[in-house]
Motif scaffolding. Structure first.
Motif, short mmCIF file in Angstrom:
data_model
loop_
_atom_site.label_atom_id
_atom_site.label_comp_id
_atom_site.label_asym_id
_atom_site.label_seq_id
_atom_site.Cartn_x
_atom_site.Cartn_y
_atom_site.Cartn_z
N SER A 77 -3.75 68.88 25.67
CA SER A 77 -3.78 70.02 24.65
C SER A 77 -4.91 70.09 23.50
O SER A 77 -5.16 71.11 23.03
N ARG A 78 -5.42 68.74 23.49
CA ARG A 78 -6.44 68.92 22.47
C ARG A 78 -7.98 69.55 23.04
O ARG A 78 -8.55 70.22 22.29
N TYR A 79 -8.14 69.22 24.18
CA TYR A 79 -9.29 69.99 24.86
C TYR A 79 -9.08 71.24 25.70
O TYR A 79 -10.01 71.49 26.57
N LYS A 80 -7.97 71.83 25.69
CA LYS A 80 -7.68 72.89 26.59
C LYS A 80 -8.56 74.00 26.19
O LYS A 80 -8.91 74.84 27.04
N SER A 81 -9.17 74.28 25.01
CA SER A 81 -9.91 75.20 24.69
C SER A 81 -11.39 75.03 25.09
O SER A 81 -12.26 76.11 24.94
N PHE A 82 -11.62 73.75 25.61
CA PHE A 82 -13.02 73.66 26.10
C PHE A 82 -13.15 74.07 27.85
O PHE A 82 -14.04 73.41 28.42
N LYS A 83 -12.09 74.62 28.41
CA LYS A 83 -12.07 74.80 29.85
C LYS A 83 -13.55 75.49 30.37
O LYS A 83 -13.95 76.37 29.34
#
Length: 85
Positions: A77-83
């Motif tokens: 959830s913390r790094y889902k924007s960095f896909k």
């Protein structure tokens, strides 16, 4: 030996591995507010462990994934924007 250097709360304490419900009793000064009834019928303070020698891969020879705190979900959830795009 010096006087008054040892802790006052040295007592029997139950350590419980929460990943496999293994528990053992030993003397300790670990602070805890919870108690548990032991096999002998007496009530002892309990310290909850995430891992012990019964669940650690070094001692068991097996690799186990124990996600007790939801660490994988927190990471995703913390790094889902960095896909990758």
């Amino acid at each position: 030996m010096k006087n008054d250097i040892h802790p006052d709360n040295y007592r029997m304490v139950v350590f419980k591995d929460m990943s496999n419900d293994y528990a053992f009793i030993t003397r300790s000064t670990a602070e805890t507010t919870e108690t548990i009834e032991w096999e002998d019928g007496n009530e002892y303070p309990v310290v909850k462990l995430e891992i012990s020698h019964k669940s650690h891969p070094f001692y068991t020879g097996k690799l186990q994934l124990i996600d007790t705190a939801g660490r994988i979900d927190k990471f995703n959830s913390r790094y889902k924007s960095f896909k990758k795009k």
